[in-house]
Design an enzyme around this catalytic site. Structure first.
Site: not given
Ligand code: ARG
Length: 279
Positions: A166, A262
């Site tokens: 991300h 996040c």
């Molecule tokens: N386990 C989640 C996923 O893989 C973690 C999300 C983390 N969020 C972020 N905004 N980076 O989607």
């Protein structure tokens, strides 16, 4: 104006599937009580500088704590997330209902385009643009409909390191116009795009150790930065630029591939020209 954030307390949080490299080997490994303490500490720290709203956690949606992925808010509008992985798709209706109940005008992208909200779309604080990460979760084709829905230029950046799947794991626009980022997470064309749009003095490039500690996954409220961990060099650099950094360890959430940023979603984003002097 007091910033507004959305968070989701972690009573339903656990690592129960693997959709990013951080989750691999971590099924059921996060400690519930420790996760609650770490989240509570972040929540208390942020609540000193922001109004924090909460969405009710839902059984079977363990990653709902990562509210950054709910959508991208600008003014009264929100572009809702459409998750890449089935494991997270159940969250969409709860976030959608919450936004509508709060009076946001919700926009959905065409059904075949994935978009993971403010996890992959970040407003710059110096230029009137949204940086959009793509390659792992968000579809490159999301750029045009987001630009149309929010009347803002969207600058796509291709992510190439699966650990930084991300955009908010490897890039953070700061209130005074700097961009904190891990260059190796991007392909060379995207790195050049960053270098073209952000002057050298405003680029804060971090090394791999800081990136792995999620130093770029920072919540920035004016001069305050909240993040999991940063090296002494990075802390000194940020301090010299006038930022006050609070370290809030989030080990249990890193087992799911997320940390401070996040766990939050900014709800009071305005068009950048008007927001430039605000937190
Ligand atoms: N386990 C989640 C996923 O893989 C973690 C999300 C983390 N969020 C972020 N905004 N980076 O989607």
């Amino acid at each position: 104006m007091t910033p507004t954030l959305l968070m989701c307390e972690p009573s339903r949080f656990e690592v129960s599937y693997v959709i990013n490299p951080w989750m691999l080997g971590n099924i059921n490994s996060s400690k519930r009580a420790l996760a609650a303490r770490q989240w509570g500490r972040l929540h208390r720290a942020l609540a000193r500088h922001a109004e924090v709203r909460l969405i009710e956690p839902v059984a079977g949606c363990p990653d709902m704590v990562f509210t950054a992925n709910a959508g991208l808010v600008l003014g009264e509008r929100v572009v809702l997330a459409r998750f890449r992985h089935g494991e997270r798709r159940g969250e969409e209706r709860y976030f959608g209902q919450w936004f509508k109940a709060q009076g946001f005008e919700a926009v959905s992208l065409p059904p075949d385009i994935s978009f993971e909200g403010a996890g992959d779309a970040l407003l710059d604080r110096a230029a009137p643009i949204v940086w959009m990460g793509h390659g792992f979760r968000t579809d490159e084709r999301a750029a045009a409909p987001i630009a149309a829905a929010l009347a803002i230029e969207v600058v796509p950046l291709r992510l190439v390191d699966p650990r930084f799947y991300h955009l908010d794991t490897c890039l953070c626009p700061l209130a005074r116009g700097e961009v904190l980022y891990y260059p190796a997470a991007f392909d060379s064309e995207s790195r050049r795009r960053i270098e073209t749009l952000v002057p050298a003095h405003a680029r804060i490039a971090v090394g791999e150790d800081d990136a792995r500690d999620f130093a770029c996954n920072a919540v920035n409220l004016g001069e305050h930065l909240f993040l999991n961990r940063a090296s002494p060099q990075l802390l000194a650099d940020l301090g010299a630029r006038g930022y006050r950094v609070a370290l809030t360890p989030l080990t249990e959430f890193m087992k799911a591939g997320g940390s401070a940023k996040c766990l939050t979603l900014r709800l009071d984003e305005q068009q950048p020209q008007r927001a430039a002097a605000a937190a």
